[in-house]
Each structure stands twice: as C-alpha cells, then as structure tokens.
Design an enzyme around this catalytic site. Structure first.
Site, PDB file in Angstrom:
ATOM      1  N   ASN A   1       0.819  -1.175   0.119  1.00  0.00           N
ATOM      2  CA  ASN A   1      -0.173   0.013  -0.002  1.00  0.00           C
ATOM      3  C   ASN A   1       0.773   1.364   0.100  1.00  0.00           C
ATOM      4  O   ASN A   1       1.643   1.460   0.872  1.00  0.00           O
ATOM      5  CB  ASN A   1      -0.929  -0.015   1.295  1.00  0.00           C
ATOM      6  CG  ASN A   1      -1.727   1.391   1.360  1.00  0.00           C
ATOM      7  OD1 ASN A   1      -2.701   1.605   0.690  1.00  0.00           O
ATOM      8  ND2 ASN A   1      -1.269   2.264   2.415  1.00  0.00           N
ATOM      9  N   GLU A   2       0.915   2.070  -1.072  1.00  0.00           N
ATOM     10  CA  GLU A   2       1.222   3.253  -1.183  1.00  0.00           C
ATOM     11  C   GLU A   2       2.793   3.437  -1.170  1.00  0.00           C
ATOM     12  O   GLU A   2       3.450   4.416  -1.013  1.00  0.00           O
ATOM     13  CB  GLU A   2       0.623   4.291  -0.162  1.00  0.00           C
ATOM     14  CG  GLU A   2      -0.898   4.443  -0.522  1.00  0.00           C
ATOM     15  CD  GLU A   2      -1.645   5.476   0.576  1.00  0.00           C
ATOM     16  OE1 GLU A   2      -0.984   6.036   1.216  1.00  0.00           O
ATOM     17  OE2 GLU A   2      -2.441   5.895   0.122  1.00  0.00           O
ATOM     18  N   ASN A   3       3.344   2.218  -1.213  1.00  0.00           N
ATOM     19  CA  ASN A   3       4.994   2.398  -1.312  1.00  0.00           C
ATOM     20  C   ASN A   3       5.502   3.074  -2.527  1.00  0.00           C
ATOM     21  O   ASN A   3       6.591   3.843  -2.539  1.00  0.00           O
ATOM     22  CB  ASN A   3       5.584   0.883  -0.874  1.00  0.00           C
ATOM     23  CG  ASN A   3       4.946   0.441   0.498  1.00  0.00           C
ATOM     24  OD1 ASN A   3       4.804   1.245   1.540  1.00  0.00           O
ATOM     25  ND2 ASN A   3       4.597  -0.877   0.690  1.00  0.00           N
TER      26      ASN A   3
ATOM     27  N   SER B   1      -0.471  -0.652  -4.789  1.00  0.00           N
ATOM     28  CA  SER B   1      -1.686   0.431  -4.839  1.00  0.00           C
ATOM     29  C   SER B   1      -1.264   1.725  -4.158  1.00  0.00           C
ATOM     30  O   SER B   1      -0.785   1.611  -2.965  1.00  0.00           O
ATOM     31  CB  SER B   1      -3.000  -0.367  -4.184  1.00  0.00           C
ATOM     32  OG  SER B   1      -4.200   0.497  -4.443  1.00  0.00           O
TER      33      SER B   1
ATOM     34  N   HIS C   1      -5.155   6.377  -5.812  1.00  0.00           N
ATOM     35  CA  HIS C   1      -5.830   6.627  -4.595  1.00  0.00           C
ATOM     36  C   HIS C   1      -6.232   8.062  -4.597  1.00  0.00           C
ATOM     37  O   HIS C   1      -5.449   8.897  -5.055  1.00  0.00           O
ATOM     38  CB  HIS C   1      -4.688   6.436  -3.316  1.00  0.00           C
ATOM     39  CG  HIS C   1      -4.468   4.826  -3.060  1.00  0.00           C
ATOM     40  ND1 HIS C   1      -3.715   4.529  -2.113  1.00  0.00           N
ATOM     41  CD2 HIS C   1      -4.934   3.904  -3.644  1.00  0.00           C
ATOM     42  CE1 HIS C   1      -3.640   3.349  -1.904  1.00  0.00           C
ATOM     43  NE2 HIS C   1      -4.360   2.835  -3.076  1.00  0.00           N
TER      44      HIS C   1
END
Length: 831
Positions: free
Chosen positions: A432-434, A478, A500
C-alpha cells in the site's frame, strides 16, 4: 498424526520494562490464543484502552517484556516417533524454551513456527516458556543496524514483521500487542504428515473444472526408526478421484482431478457461488492403510484475470471473472478488532454480510494489517465476495536486507500457499502506497541509495505468486501503473492502473472527485464520527464535544476535526450544537463518498472499480468507516447501499452541461420509462419530460435533459428529479446551506409492530436525507433504511428492529428523526 492443543493453564507475567507497581512481580492467568492486554484487562489490572483515555495510560506496555509459562504433562517421544511443538502465530519477537532448552526465536507474527522437541520433551511434567520482548525496541535496534527508512508514523513499524497498525494509524490506537495470538499444539507422528497442500483450481476450455493438488510431505526421520516406508496420497472431489504412491524418500506429489461440466463460481451480483468439497488424504503402510493426515477445503471453479492491455486512454485495470468484465464495487478492509483474537467467524460473517447488504462485491485486505484468517476467506467464498489481498507493507520504505528479507520470503511463501484455491481470492498486491511514497514523499533523498522494498514488489513477491498461486493475478502495489518502471509514468496517474484519491479529504472539497476519472480507484474516502450509541458507550467527557479530551483521543487523523469542519462548511447549514455537528458530519461523510462513487460508476467501462476507504473500524473512533467499531452502520453505509445499487440514476456533468447517467449493473436490460421534472420545493411541476430507457446489461447510458429542465427560475426554490419506478435521482441547483428548506417539512407517527416499530413519515415540503437514528432511541435498535428523500405529499415507512420498549414519540422527533431540513435554523426570508 496425533495433535494435543496446549491452550489451557498458561500464566502471564512481566520480566522487564516500566511496569506499574500494581502489576510488577505478579503472575496471572492467561488465555491462549490471546494477548497481554486482554489478560490484564480480564484480571482487572488495566483499563480498557478503548474506553475514554485508557489508551494513554498504557504506553508503558510498548517497552515491556512478557513471559508466558505453561506446565503440562505429556509422554516422552517413543524411539520411532517425532514430536513437534507448533505455534500458528506468535506476536511477535519471542524466545521459546522447553524444560530449560531454547528451541528457537521468532520475529514475525505473519507466519507459523515449528520446533522439533523429541529430544527435550520429558515423560510427565514439562514446562514451556515463551518470552516476548518489546517489538518496538526490536524494531528500533534493527533500524539502528540497517539505517532509517521513511515511515508515516513515529514508530519504525517497517523494521519488524508485525501488523503495522498495531503501532497506531490515523484511525487506530497505538497499543503494540504482544502474545500467543494463534493456536499452539504438540504434533506426534511416526511416518509422515502433509506439510503443505496447494489446490490450484482452474476451468478448462471445455468447461471442466480442474484441480491440481500440489502436496508436500514431511517424513519422519529419527535415530533407530525403521526404514522410511512408501505412503499413498489420494484426493477426491465431486466424484472424481486420484491417487499416487510416494516411494521412500519422495516428499512431493501432484494429483490432477477433473470435474466435467463444473458449475462456475461467480462474484455477488453475477451468479451463484457453488462450492465443492476437496479431500486430500495421506495414508501409510500396513494392511489397514492407516490415515496419517488429512486436508479439507471447499473450492470453487472460476477464472480471474486483470485486464491491463493499453487502450486509447492509457492502461485499464479491469477484473475479468469467467470471461466477464466486472465493475468492482467495494471497500477497503482493516482488522475488525485491534485485538485480533476477539474476531470470531460469526463476527466476520456479520461484517461481510454488511458489505453484501451495501451491494459490494469486493473487499481489499489492506497492507497495514494482516494476511486474513481462513475463516475470512471461507466466508467470502460462500458469499461471492471477491478479495484483493495486499502483502503486509504499508506507507513505508522497507529494507531488503536480513533479517527482514528472509522473514518476508518465509511469510509470503506460507500465506500464498495457504490461501491458494480460494475462489474469492482475486488479486495479490505488493503493498500500500509504497511506490507512491518513493515517487512523491521525499524518500530518495532520505534513502541515499539504500534499499526500500522495490525488489520485493517487482521481483520476490511476483515470483512467489507465479510459483505457488499462478491462478491469481498479481499487482506491484496500490496505487500503481502496470508496466511502468520507477521514474516512468507516475504510480498515481489517473489514466493508468490504480489510483488513490486523497486530495479531497486532505485539501479539496468533495466536488473535486469529478476532476479525475481513474481507471480504478482503490482508495478514497471521507471521515465521520461513529454512531451516537457507540460514541457514548466509550467516551464519557463532561461535557461531550468535538474538542473534549477523550473525543479528541479517538480522532487520530492529522487536523481531523478541522478537515471535517472545512468539508462541511460549503454544503450544509452550520450546526448549532454538538448533536447537530455529529449528525451533520455523519451526513456530509455519506454525501461526499456517495458523490465520488456515483461519479466513478458513471464512467464505466473507463473506470472499472471503486474501493471506498473503509468498510470497518477496529475500535470506537472518528474515521472513514461505514460500519463503526461496535458494528453499527453509520449513515455512510446506507449511502453506499444506494450508490452501489445494481441500478442507479445519477446526474453528472458532461461536456459543460448536466446529463443523467443511467447505470445498469445487472445481467438484464434496463428498459422502461423515465420521468424528468423540475419542481418547486412545495411540489409544483415547472417543466417535465418523458424518456425511454434502453440500457444494455452492465452498461451506462447518458441522457441529456432539455434546457427547460436545467434552467431554474429560482435556484433556492427548485430541484430536478429523475425517476423510473423505484429508482430516483435528485439534483439541487445550489448547496443545501442555501436551499430554501422548510425546517418543519416532516410529520411522523410511530407504531409498535412485531420485532420493533414502524415510523411513518410524511413530507409537507421537499425533505432530503431523512434518517431515523434508531441507536439514539435504544442501543440495540437498527433501522432498515436511511437518507430517504421525499417530495411534497410522499410518505415513507422506516422499520426499526429492537428488543427494547421505546416511547413512540422519541422516534418521531429530534435527535432521532433527522434530515437536512432539521439542520436549518429558520424558514428562509422568502417564505
């Protein structure tokens, strides 16, 4: 194979740390599986951290070491017998000792551990000790060795393989649990066991279901044992069977089974979910073919891919199940209780049923939590809920060196193999969001060339998925852009892959959702407080308000209340009291998220999915959730049920003017008549039109209203209404704060009926977003509908389910009966 659970009789004590005098030196009864927090709570030694400001009182536990001790009786190992001590999950940094012999250490709550205790198990009394040290201090020490890697919250959660949100998040408490969080047992065997079974399920071109059973066998090898014998592996499903003999020394086998004309498993809303019982049995030598071990799993036959074939817009991200393109309607999932061992299968069933009740077909298991339990996937299998499973990486850069790399590979291999074969599993996702963090959050400068996890997301994890679960697609992260290297197309680009959308919550008005048309929006959301019954059960500030101390402790978002106020101000009348503020912010949350969902759905097939942040909460908190920490649906849940309805009418801007999007997410054509009316708030029809609907299955059709419908005489006094049977859309020509609502637009009566009450509401004038906040009348009360809009003269019956006796008058007045109208201060001057 014989198994002996080791769950009864554990004792817990502290061994080091800033422990209060009331606890230091004490040994208390412990529950296994559980955690130190729950055991201390059960003993009355600490407050419930969910209650008021209890979380603040327990920060000493972050730097405390714990000891779990168990005395148990067992026979010693026979000369030809192997005995393993198995921990399905330890949280997190542990040393395991049996009768004074150190068996090993652990540093990963996401995997299991197995220790050979044949030489250390005594005949009779035994003592098992699990020493757990501070995960925070372990993480700090690892960071000191490997070098700092950026992370979004104060603690270095990226330096230990523990649930990241255990260290606090912008919706969760900072408790840093410790304990034996999954079952523990002794396993005895003389011949062999099934160490791993992976059923790979597919559908052949002729419609046959195919199951490839990949089995790994652990042999027993002890001094003095007889020569290793042959064993037989067999499998059976739906009348199809297969078997093979594994000669001495063989440890792997593959069985292939075929089910002719298999019934396909479909996501919710697309078909049924037939499941087939798969049995895998390992038998040993001898005249009776003694059963050594057994594996059971219900599987479903389906194919799933993600279409990322470049098109004229960019790169799509569309789930394709059994050859059918799916619009993913869903939400992000976090652990349903911060104390994981309190999450039962029944609780998971209730939560997934709430997702289904809101017309969802996908849940994303977010990367700051855990690999979810077998129960979770089985529940989703049964209900047709697709699952997007993140690997546990979130909002941080992760070292690719030891000791983390080996742990990450071990956990990934174990969990990919464990979950393979679940028909609900639709995607493995790198984290997530890395990737986004590396692109935008200043990581390259801080990292100065050090590793940050890219090798996990683009090499290690996809390689493991390809090896162990090739029937399930993989994504690097993501948000991400498929096929784009770091430094190429931005990972959060709206035209490529997943996006996102957090500018709305952090900086922009929710109408800015329309500024982007992503291919798949896998995170977006807006905050609101929990239901009143949940709020007042856990927070007891006097007076209770948005700035009272305990309320603020249960608001974890940076600048959260100010963002709530900023988001509210352009749209709704200013609240006059905390009770008004509570209702208004809940309503604005529902409005904001539904606004985004309807926009995204109107762009199908360019936009192929929306996953709201978030379905659930892990404790009582002001958050983005649709269902609060006490399992009560917030107004947002009802708004999502409407916005995700199989058939939706929604007004959307197109090419500089307002259009009506007819969204048909069913397998049947939507045909019929549509009525468009420009009305006054008092009911007069100023302009109207009749239109035929012709919407093919799984399609969106745009209708352009005539200018007479789009041109109001008085924006404060008029609305535009589209309706087709029981589906309706309403467009206001100005914001609610400026609309000439009548505060006294409603009359209501309540009547006792079997199982609760019926509340009949009638509108004298246009009334918007009518709600019966039933939990304010009784904590167990649940209403069947909410956020109902009525035109003058219309009525609606709300059904309240409760076991309590309620004064009917309570159900027909504020603060239980609410609407936008109830926020208005007085009749507008023009009335």
């Amino acid at each position: 194979m014989a198994q002996t659970p080791l769950h009864e009789g554990w004792l817990l004590s502290t061994t080091r740390g800033p422990v209060p005098e009331t606890i230091r030196g004490r040994e208390i009864r412990a529950v296994v599986p559980s955690s130190a927090h729950l055991d201390l709570m059960a003993a009355g030694l600490i407050p419930d951290p969910y209650l008021d400001r209890g979380e603040e009182e327990l920060t000493w536990m972050h730097r405390t070491d714990w000891r779990y001790r168990l005395a148990f009786d067992a026979p010693a190992a026979a000369p030809d017998e192997l005995v393993d001590l198995v921990f399905d999950g330890l949280d997190t940094v542990a040393t395991v000792t049996l009768n004074g012999h150190v068996l090993g250490t652990t540093a990963n709550m996401h995997r299991s551990y197995r220790f050979d205790v044949r030489d250390h198990l005594a005949d009779g009394p035994n003592e098992l000790v699990v020493d757990l040290r501070s995960a925070l201090e372990y993480a700090e020490e690892t960071e000191a060795v490997l070098g700092r890697r950026e992370h979004v919250y104060p603690h270095p959660f990226n330096m230990v393989r523990k649930m990241a949100c255990s260290f606090g998040w912008d919706w969760g408490p900072d408790l840093q649990t410790a304990g034996i969080w999954k079952p523990v047992r002794l396993e005895r065997r003389r011949t062999a066991r099934l160490s791993r079974v992976r059923p790979l399920v597919s559908v052949a071109p002729d419609g046959s279901g195919v199951v490839e059973v990949h089995a790994d066998i652990a042999r027993t090898r002890v001094a003095g044992a007889v020569d290793e014998p042959a064993v037989e592996l067999s499998a059976r499903i739906a009348g199809s069977s297969a078997r093979t003999v594994l000669a001495a020394g063989a440890t792997t086998a593959v069985l292939r089974l075929t089910v002719p004309d298999a019934r396909l498993w479909w996501p919710a809303g697309y078909g049924e979910q037939p499941l087939y019982d798969l049995e895998v049995v390992l038998t040993g030598p001898g005249p009776d073919d003694a059963e050594l071990d057994r594996f059971h799993r219900r599987v479903g036959f389906r194919t799933v891919t993600v279409d990322t074939t470049p098109d004229e817009t960019g790169t799509p991200f569309t789930f394709v199940v059994n050859g059918t393109r799916i619009f993913a309607k869903g939400a992000n999932w976090i652990p349903d209780d911060h104390f994981l061992t309190r999450i039962t299968r029944e609780r998971l069933e209730r939560r997934v049923d709430q997702a289904l009740g809101a017309h969802m077909n996908m849940l994303r298991v977010w990367g700051g939590g855990i690999y979810e339990t077998d129960d979770f996937y089985e529940v989703c299998d049964e209900r047709g809920m697709l699952v997007w499973q993140d690997f546990p990486f979130a909002c941080a850069s992760y070292p690719e060196e030891e000791p983390l790399r080996g742990e990450i590979e071990a956990e990934a291999r174990e969990n990919v193999a464990r979950l393979a074969g679940h028909p609900s599993l639709a995607l493995w996702n790198g984290g997530n969001e890395n990737l986004w963090g590396f692109a935008d959050w200043g990581w390259p400068e801080q990292l100065a060339g050090r590793t940050w996890g890219l090798g996990y997301y683009t090499e290690l994890l996809p390689r493991i998925v390809a090896e162990l679960d090739p029937t399930t697609p993989y994504a690097d992260g993501s948000p991400y852009t498929p096929g784009a290297p770091v430094g190429g197309i931005h990972p959060n680009d709206q035209d490529h892959g997943t996006r996102h959308e957090w500018e709305v919550w952090n900086r922009l008005d929710y109408t800015a959702y329309r500024d982007h048309t992503p291919r798949f929006c896998s995170e977006f959301g807006f905050q609101g407080p929990p239901t009143w019954a949940t709020l007042t059960r856990w927070i007891h500030d006097e007076p209770l308000g948005a700035t009272s101390p305990a309320f603020l402790l249960h608001q974890k978002a940076e600048d959260g209340n100010a963002k709530l106020d900023r988001g509210l101000e352009p749209h709704l009348p200013a609240p006059r009291s905390f009770e008004d503020w509570h209702w208004a912010t809940q309503l604005n949350q529902a409005r904001a998220v539904a606004f985004g969902v309807e926009h995204f759905r109107s762009w199908w097939p360019r936009t192929a999915g929306t996953l709201v942040w978030q379905l659930n909460d892990c404790w009582p908190v002001t958050s983005w959730a649709a269902v609060d920490g006490d399992e009560r649906p917030k107004p947002l849940w009802y708004a999502l049920r409407d916005a995700y309805a199989p058939r939706l009418l929604t007004f959307q801007p197109r090419a500089g003017r307002l259009a009506l999007a007819v969204v048909n997410d069913t397998g049947e054509p939507w045909t019929g008549h549509l009525t468009l009316e420009r009305r006054t708030l008092q009911g007069a029809v100023l302009a109207d039109a009749k239109v035929d609907i012709q919407a093919a299955p799984r399609s969106v059709v745009l209708i352009e209203p005539d200018d007479a419908l789009l041109t109001p005489d008085d924006v404060r006094q008029e609305v535009l209404v589209a309706s087709s049977k029981d589906v309706r859309a309403v467009h206001t020509f100005c914001e609610d704060r400026d609309l000439a609502y009548r505060p006294d637009a409603l009359s209501a009566e309540a009547h006792a009926v079997p199982g609760g009450y019926r509340v009949d509401v009638r509108a004298r004038s246009f009334a918007r977003d009518i709600a019966v906040l039933a939990d304010r009348a009784a904590p167990d009360a649940v209403v069947d509908d909410m956020l109902v809009t009525l035109l003058p003269g219309e009525t609606h019956s709300f059904h309240v389910r409760t076991d309590r006796v309620i004064d009917p008058d309570v159900l027909t007045s504020a603060p239980v009966l609410r609407s936008v109208n109830s926020l208005c201060h007085a009749l507008p001057e023009t009335e």
